[in-house]
Write an enzyme that holds these catalytic residues in place. Structure first.
Site, PDB file in Angstrom:
ATOM      1  N   VAL A  40      -6.930  -0.163   5.282  1.00 29.69           N
ATOM      2  CA  VAL A  40      -6.884  -1.272   4.329  1.00 29.69           C
ATOM      3  C   VAL A  40      -6.083  -2.441   4.913  1.00 29.69           C
ATOM      4  CG1 VAL A  40      -6.141  -1.982   2.012  1.00 29.69           C
ATOM      5  CG2 VAL A  40      -7.164   0.277   2.343  1.00 29.69           C
ATOM      6  N   SER A  66       4.299   2.584  15.114  1.00 33.17           N
ATOM      7  CA  SER A  66       3.456   1.428  15.463  1.00 33.17           C
ATOM      8  C   SER A  66       4.268   0.197  15.844  1.00 33.17           C
ATOM      9  CB  SER A  66       2.549   1.051  14.286  1.00 33.17           C
ATOM     10  OG  SER A  66       1.832   2.159  13.842  1.00 33.17           O
ATOM     11  N   CYS A 156     -10.541   2.171  -5.644  1.00 35.42           N
ATOM     12  CA  CYS A 156     -11.727   1.565  -5.024  1.00 35.42           C
ATOM     13  C   CYS A 156     -13.040   1.978  -5.702  1.00 35.42           C
ATOM     14  CB  CYS A 156     -11.766   1.901  -3.545  1.00 35.42           C
ATOM     15  SG  CYS A 156     -11.455   3.619  -3.201  1.00 35.42           S
ATOM     16  N   ARG A 265     -16.942  13.323  -2.507  1.00 40.00           N
ATOM     17  CA  ARG A 265     -16.807  12.805  -1.133  1.00 40.00           C
ATOM     18  C   ARG A 265     -18.094  13.149  -0.374  1.00 40.00           C
ATOM     19  NH1 ARG A 265     -13.187   9.318  -0.100  1.00 40.00           N
ATOM     20  NH2 ARG A 265     -11.366  10.604  -0.505  1.00 40.00           N
ATOM     21  N   HIS A 272     -18.578   3.062  -0.779  1.00 40.21           N
ATOM     22  CA  HIS A 272     -18.678   3.987  -1.916  1.00 40.21           C
ATOM     23  C   HIS A 272     -19.899   3.606  -2.768  1.00 40.21           C
ATOM     24  CE1 HIS A 272     -14.874   5.509  -0.805  1.00 40.21           C
ATOM     25  NE2 HIS A 272     -14.159   5.251  -1.884  1.00 40.21           N
TER      26      HIS A 272
HETATM   27  N1  LIG Z   1      -9.124   3.558   2.163  1.00 38.12           N
HETATM   28  C1  LIG Z   1      -9.549   3.082   1.004  1.00 38.12           C
HETATM   29  O1  LIG Z   1     -10.764   2.963   0.726  1.00 38.12           O
HETATM   30  C2  LIG Z   1      -8.578   2.674  -0.048  1.00 38.12           C
HETATM   31  C3  LIG Z   1      -9.073   2.009  -1.155  1.00 38.12           C
HETATM   32  C4  LIG Z   1      -8.200   1.634  -2.162  1.00 38.12           C
HETATM   33  C5  LIG Z   1      -6.867   1.926  -2.042  1.00 38.12           C
HETATM   34  N2  LIG Z   1      -6.402   2.577  -0.951  1.00 38.12           N
HETATM   35  C6  LIG Z   1      -4.953   2.838  -0.884  1.00 38.12           C
HETATM   36  O2  LIG Z   1      -4.380   1.957   0.086  1.00 38.12           O
HETATM   37  C7  LIG Z   1      -3.278   2.601   0.725  1.00 38.12           C
HETATM   38  C8  LIG Z   1      -3.519   2.610   2.244  1.00 38.12           C
HETATM   39  O3  LIG Z   1      -4.693   3.347   2.518  1.00 38.12           O
HETATM   40  P1  LIG Z   1      -5.388   3.383   3.957  1.00 38.12           P
HETATM   41  O4  LIG Z   1      -6.726   3.984   3.708  1.00 38.12           O
HETATM   42  O5  LIG Z   1      -5.301   2.053   4.632  1.00 38.12           O
HETATM   43  O6  LIG Z   1      -4.436   4.439   4.733  1.00 38.12           O
HETATM   44  P2  LIG Z   1      -4.239   4.647   6.315  1.00 38.12           P
HETATM   45  O7  LIG Z   1      -5.419   4.174   7.076  1.00 38.12           O
HETATM   46  O8  LIG Z   1      -3.837   6.067   6.460  1.00 38.12           O
HETATM   47  O9  LIG Z   1      -2.990   3.695   6.673  1.00 38.12           O
HETATM   48  C9  LIG Z   1      -1.681   3.967   6.210  1.00 38.12           C
HETATM   49  C10 LIG Z   1      -0.723   2.862   6.628  1.00 38.12           C
HETATM   50  O10 LIG Z   1       0.583   3.222   6.153  1.00 38.12           O
HETATM   51  C11 LIG Z   1       1.510   3.069   7.242  1.00 38.12           C
HETATM   52  N3  LIG Z   1       2.654   3.964   7.113  1.00 38.12           N
HETATM   53  C12 LIG Z   1       2.659   5.321   7.087  1.00 38.12           C
HETATM   54  N4  LIG Z   1       3.941   5.780   7.018  1.00 38.12           N
HETATM   55  C13 LIG Z   1       4.737   4.683   7.001  1.00 38.12           C
HETATM   56  C14 LIG Z   1       6.149   4.488   6.963  1.00 38.12           C
HETATM   57  N5  LIG Z   1       6.991   5.501   6.893  1.00 38.12           N
HETATM   58  N6  LIG Z   1       6.615   3.204   6.963  1.00 38.12           N
HETATM   59  C15 LIG Z   1       5.767   2.150   7.029  1.00 38.12           C
HETATM   60  N7  LIG Z   1       4.423   2.281   7.074  1.00 38.12           N
HETATM   61  C16 LIG Z   1       3.928   3.531   7.068  1.00 38.12           C
HETATM   62  C17 LIG Z   1       0.687   3.427   8.448  1.00 38.12           C
HETATM   63  O11 LIG Z   1       1.375   2.970   9.606  1.00 38.12           O
HETATM   64  P3  LIG Z   1       1.222   3.748  11.031  1.00 38.12           P
HETATM   65  O12 LIG Z   1      -0.098   3.333  11.589  1.00 38.12           O
HETATM   66  O13 LIG Z   1       2.387   3.249  11.792  1.00 38.12           O
HETATM   67  O14 LIG Z   1       1.289   5.229  10.719  1.00 38.12           O
HETATM   68  C18 LIG Z   1      -0.605   2.673   8.136  1.00 38.12           C
HETATM   69  O15 LIG Z   1      -0.448   1.312   8.449  1.00 38.12           O
HETATM   70  C19 LIG Z   1      -3.160   3.992   0.087  1.00 38.12           C
HETATM   71  O16 LIG Z   1      -2.263   3.969  -0.982  1.00 38.12           O
HETATM   72  C20 LIG Z   1      -4.581   4.237  -0.428  1.00 38.12           C
HETATM   73  O17 LIG Z   1      -4.614   5.147  -1.511  1.00 38.12           O
HETATM   74  C21 LIG Z   1      -7.210   2.944   0.065  1.00 38.12           C
END
Ligand SMILES: NC(=O)c1ccc[n+]([C@@H]2O[C@H](COP(=O)([O-])OP(=O)(O)OC[C@H]3O[C@@H](n4cnc5c(N)ncnc54)[C@H](OP(=O)(O)O)[C@@H]3O)[C@@H](O)[C@H]2O)c1
Length: 367
Positions: A40, A66, A156, A265, A272
């Protein structure tokens, strides 16, 4: 590109429902993206640039793993910094794209120091003093951010659903909604995409399959259980299903709307989809619904039964509109419609919704 995809791409580009909330005189804003390296977060950076969001300065934060990594922001590069409690000095608006626990902790810190937080996680969606906003449906709620300096962006699956339900409700009154979803693995973040990719390669190479992100094999399978690993609720539904119901009711302002939801899923990388049965108070024909939805902000109708034109997640991926098709009468109830919708969960369902909230926030409240 197949014939359907070509035709759909023309219809999307011709749609009048592509919109931008930003006023031309909006002053540039100091912003931050928390979780900038994730699915995201990266989409957020790309959309902010594509929509020419007026940026005075931009910071990118992620975990310590990162720190120092470089991310593209148009022609520029941003160096990722480790997220820390003092990260928000001078930041006016911060987008949060991290898990719920982290968002809860850091939104509180940032909001206290005066930063307005737009949270993509589920951490604040149930807080009645935090607005939950889809700008095409309840933009007026953004003003309520002042209570806690936080605005929540919905799930989403709920976001495209309410974009489609809201205009139909105005015409014929929603009575009951039954929805089954077909949710892509990108909804489970970067690791979800990697697991489908690896399992598919392992299957073709006759290797053993390992499931770590999803509870069961996702390659060439479907899993009626989102999120993986979480406990089910007392009534047997999953957390995702409960979120879609609660959030849709809240955004639509219909707290008693009857809804039944099953979230599934599927082995699709991105986009989606939802099959939706809607019972209305008053009569509404498929043609009337097509006409209403073809004027609805954020929506494009791709629906030609004669040529069998319908949208799929392949066409929705990378687009800013929710694609709706297969609109037909549901004859099992007095006034019913059945339809199909698909949208890019990382854009419409997540990053784009957050940027649209920021466009209104900066144009109308922070200027
Ligand atoms: N994917 C979707 O379709 C979607 C849709 C709606 C809402 N969301 C929500 O949006 C959020 C992010 O989802 P995503 O799909 O983008 O997840 P993701 O791809 O797993 O990315 C997670 C992010 O969080 C960072 N992070 C993890 N641990 C951290 C820490 N201790 N301190 C600072 N940053 C940290 C990661 O950084 P690193 O790379 O350094 O680990 C990465 O930038 C979640 O709450 C999810 O539920 C997702």
């Amino acid at each position: 590109m197949n014939k359907n995809t070509e035709q759909i791409s023309i219809e999307i580009s011709q749609s009048k429902n592509q919109f931008r909330f930003l006023k031309s005189n909006t002053r540039p804003c100091h912003i931050a993206v928390v979780g900038a390296t994730g699915m995201v977060g990266q989409e957020l950076l790309s959309i902010l640039h594509q929509r020419r969001f007026p940026v005075a300065s931009i910071k990118a934060f992620a975990s310590e793993n990162s720190a120092g990594e470089k991310l593209d922001f148009g022609d520029d590069e941003i160096v990722v910094a480790e997220l820390k409690p003092d990260s928000f000095a001078g930041v006016e608006v911060a987008f949060f794209a991290v898990d719920g626990d982290l968002a809860k902790t850091y939104c509180a810190i940032a909001a206290k120091s005066g930063t307005v937080c737009i949270d993509k996680s589920s951490a604040h969606r149930k807080d009645t003093d935090v607005p939950l906003v889809v700008p095409e449906v309840n933009p007026e709620d953004i003003a309520l951010y002042k209570k806690r300096n936080i605005i929540s962006s919905p799930n989403c699956t709920a976001t495209p659903l309410v974009q489609v339900l809201a205009p139909l409700h105005k015409k014929a009154g929603l009575k009951r909604v039954v929805m089954s979803s077909y949710q892509a693995v990108s909804g489970a973040g970067q690791s979800g995409m990697e697991e489908l990719n690896k399992q598919t390669r392992d299957l073709f190479n006759m290797r053993d399959i390992e499931s770590t992100v999803f509870e069961n094999r996702i390659a060439f399978n479907v899993l009626p259980c989102i999120p993986a690993g979480a406990d089910w609720l007392a009534d047997g539904s999953t957390d995702e299903e409960a979120k879609v119901i609660e959030e849709s009711r809240r955004i639509l302002g219909l707290p008693h709307l009857k809804m039944a939801v099953t979230c599934v899923r599927v082995p699709v990388f991105n986009g989606h989809s939802e099959s939706v049965n809607i019972e209305f108070e008053k009569p509404i024909s498929p043609q009337e619904a097509r006409e209403i939805l073809s004027q609805a902000p954020g929506v494009v109708v791709i629906d030609d039964p004669k040529t069998k034109l319908y949208p799929t997640p392949i066409e929705a991926s990378g687009e800013d509109l929710t694609l709706v098709g297969r609109i037909r009468q549901d004859t099992s109830v007095a006034h019913g419609l059945t339809l199909w919708l698909t949208s890019d969960n990382l854009r419409t369902g997540a990053a784009l919704n957050a940027v649209r909230i920021a466009e209104i926030l900066c144009s109308e409240h922070l200027s």
